[in-house]
Motif scaffolding. Structure first.
Motif, short mmCIF file in Angstrom:
data_model
loop_
_atom_site.label_atom_id
_atom_site.label_comp_id
_atom_site.label_asym_id
_atom_site.label_seq_id
_atom_site.Cartn_x
_atom_site.Cartn_y
_atom_site.Cartn_z
N GLU A 51 0.83 -1.21 0.00
CA GLU A 51 0.00 0.00 0.00
C GLU A 51 0.86 1.25 0.00
N ALA A 52 1.97 1.21 0.78
CA ALA A 52 2.88 2.36 0.79
C ALA A 52 3.53 2.54 -0.57
N ARG A 94 4.17 5.66 -5.64
CA ARG A 94 4.03 5.73 -7.11
C ARG A 94 3.11 6.89 -7.51
N ARG A 95 1.99 7.02 -6.83
CA ARG A 95 1.04 8.08 -7.16
C ARG A 95 1.62 9.46 -6.86
N CYS A 96 2.38 9.56 -5.78
CA CYS A 96 3.00 10.84 -5.43
C CYS A 96 4.04 11.22 -6.49
N ARG A 97 4.73 10.22 -7.02
CA ARG A 97 5.71 10.50 -8.07
C ARG A 97 5.01 11.00 -9.34
N GLY A 157 7.58 12.44 -3.12
CA GLY A 157 7.68 12.52 -4.57
C GLY A 157 8.85 11.77 -5.17
N ILE A 158 9.44 10.85 -4.43
CA ILE A 158 10.56 10.08 -4.95
C ILE A 158 10.05 8.98 -5.87
N ARG A 159 10.87 8.55 -6.83
CA ARG A 159 10.47 7.44 -7.69
C ARG A 159 10.56 6.12 -6.92
N PRO A 160 9.66 5.20 -7.19
CA PRO A 160 9.74 3.89 -6.54
C PRO A 160 11.08 3.21 -6.74
N VAL A 161 11.69 3.35 -7.93
CA VAL A 161 12.96 2.69 -8.20
C VAL A 161 14.06 3.23 -7.30
#
Length: 509
Positions: free
Chosen positions: A31-32, A37-40, A114-118
């Motif tokens: 969920e986190a 992802r959405r914040c990015r 806002g960081i990327r998941p990667v």
């Protein structure tokens, strides 16, 4: 062992220790991860729309009014990390680095940065593959985040800087390659998201708090052994005395002392040898209990901080807002660490006074001078009290609050700072000194117990005595005790002896 799941909300100091010291692995909550992802996506939309957002389309600090073109947003983040990576001093210890990586990952997992998941996943991979960035300990003002030290962490994710891997200090790119990991190229907002936070002071503070709590508990057991060796009076720890002044921590320490002294044949009653003990014995619940109040305050603030979003600006998915705030300001942790320093300094102060009573023939109730087996020819443990006095004096200097200082930075844009990382670094020294002071008390108390008769010790204090004797032999003739003190202090900090005592006395408050 299953990994610890990061959701940005439920991390505890104990879990931090599991990752930092026991090298437990971590994973991101599904969920986190979706929120990240959405914040990015929100950040990428802001860049595409040409919105004015601090640190994304503007410079930093005093440069916040300088517009940055969309094609330079990635370069802006790379420049940020390279320019800010100017911390100095010794590299932070590996457990602290693992803790700060964990805390930064947990903050990012909240999905406000806002960081990327990667990029977040690479940080988690570095924890799990034990790629530990070289992070110098000095250089943070404790506001605008721990900028300089955290930049050294971010450098390694970029394939720059230095990192330890399998015991070797390597260039960051090589450390990642050996672990089978690929560096990332920072994109908009990511550099700021990685360094704009309080994770240096909080990681140091969390590990220090856990050690301080161990010391506070074992200090009750050490003091109990001292009380037995001095034929003290445990009636002062009677429950009704402490219910009359109902501080929960004072009541808890008195309960500890009753459990630790249960079954002792060395303690005395009022009027049997003396009517009442000196304050360093009689006021144990009041003084040790007050230190426990301090630690409870520190624990409360750390528990909040390790599950907080502490960078700037923050992105709010629910209403699409980007708000510049000040969650990076370390004042709450600065105060907590300064308070912890004071509490632990006093724990050491009263322990040194008990050591003095053990070695001073005018105060010890018939024990040999300085616990010497050949007084005059042999000095016994005389100078250990000198060392203890030196350490508590040093703590009094270190206990001066760092949080009352502030030096403006960034051309007075950042005109008030917390110095929280300085407070945390000093707290480490105070706790380490306190461990040595308590080690000295324990060595002296064990020596004194042999003169009065170890057969009369309570079951719980007998366990502590046995643990010490397995590590430190009696001082029957003069020898250097430096190594004895250091080894004993390390054992006290590890918590192993505390567990052994609790197995007999029951869980201590």
């Amino acid at each position: 062992m299953t990994p610890i799941i990061l959701d940005g909300q439920s991390l505890t100091p104990e879990r931090v220790m599991e990752v930092a010291v026991a090298h437990r692995k971590v994973a991101l909550c599904g969920e986190a991860g979706e929120r990240v992802r959405r914040c990015r996506e929100m950040v990428e939309g802001l860049v595409a729309d040409g919105k004015v957002v601090y640190g994304v389309s503007t410079g930093f600090g005093k440069f916040s009014d300088v517009h940055i073109s969309p094609q330079d947003t990635a370069k802006l983040q790379i420049n940020l990390i390279r320019s800010h990576a100017c911390a100095v001093g010794n590299a932070l210890p590996e457990p602290t680095v693992r803790a700060l990586m964990l805390l930064r990952a947990n903050a990012l997992a909240k999905g406000y940065s806002g960081i990327r998941p990667v990029t977040l996943q690479l940080l988690i991979d570095c924890i799990n593959h034990e790629v530990h960035p070289v992070v110098p300990e000095q250089g943070s003002l404790g506001a605008s985040g721990d900028l300089a030290p955290l930049s050294h962490l971010a450098l390694v994710l970029m394939g720059e800087g230095e990192a330890f891997y399998q015991g070797e200090r390597l260039p960051g790119a090589e450390a990642l390659a050996r672990a089978g990991l690929e560096p990332i190229a920072l994109q908009a907002k990511e550099g700021l998201a990685l360094i704009n936070g309080t994770q240096i002071m909080t990681s140091i503070g969390t590990l220090t708090y856990v050690k301080a709590l161990r010391l506070a508990k074992i200090a009750d057991a050490i003091a109990s052994l001292t009380l037995e060796s001095l034929r003290g009076i445990p009636e002062a720890f009677a429950e009704e005395v402490h219910l009359a002044r109902p501080y929960p921590e004072q009541i808890g320490v008195a309960k500890n002392l009753r459990a630790l002294l249960r079954g002792s044949r060395l303690t005395t009653r009022q009027g049997e040898i003396r009517v009442q003990d000196a304050y360093s014995l009689r006021c144990l619940p009041q003084v040790h209990g007050a230190t426990r109040q301090v630690l409870a305050y520190a624990q409360d603030k750390l528990a909040i901080e390790i599950n907080s979003a502490t960078d700037n600006p923050l992105l709010f998915l629910e209403d699409g807002q980007v708000i510049s705030g000040g969650n990076f300001h370390g004042q709450p942790i600065a105060f907590a660490m300064d308070f912890l320093k004071i509490g632990m300094s006093e724990l050491a102060n009263i322990a040194e006074r008990r050591t003095e009573r053990l070695v001073n023939p005018a105060l010890s109730g018939g024990l040999p001078s300085f616990l010497s087996h050949d007084p005059g020819l042999a000095s016994g443990l005389m100078i250990t009290q000198y060392v203890s006095a030196s350490l508590v004096s040093e703590n009094k200097v270190l206990a001066h609050p760092a949080s009352v200082d502030s030096i403006p930075s960034s051309a007075n844009q950042e005109d008030h700072v917390s110095m929280g990382t300085t407070a945390a670094r000093h707290a480490v020294q105070v706790v380490d000194n306190a461990a040595k002071v308590l080690a000295i008390e324990l060595i002296c108390a064990a020596e004194a117990a042999e003169f009065v008769g170890i057969d009369g010790l309570a079951p719980a204090t007998r366990v502590l005595y046995a643990k010490l004797r397995a590590l430190v032999p009696p001082v029957t003739e003069d020898r250097s005790t430096s190594g004895d003190i250091e080894k004993t202090a390390a054992a006290l900090l590890s918590g192993e002896w505390l567990e052994a005592v609790e197995a007999v006395a029951g869980p201590l408050f």
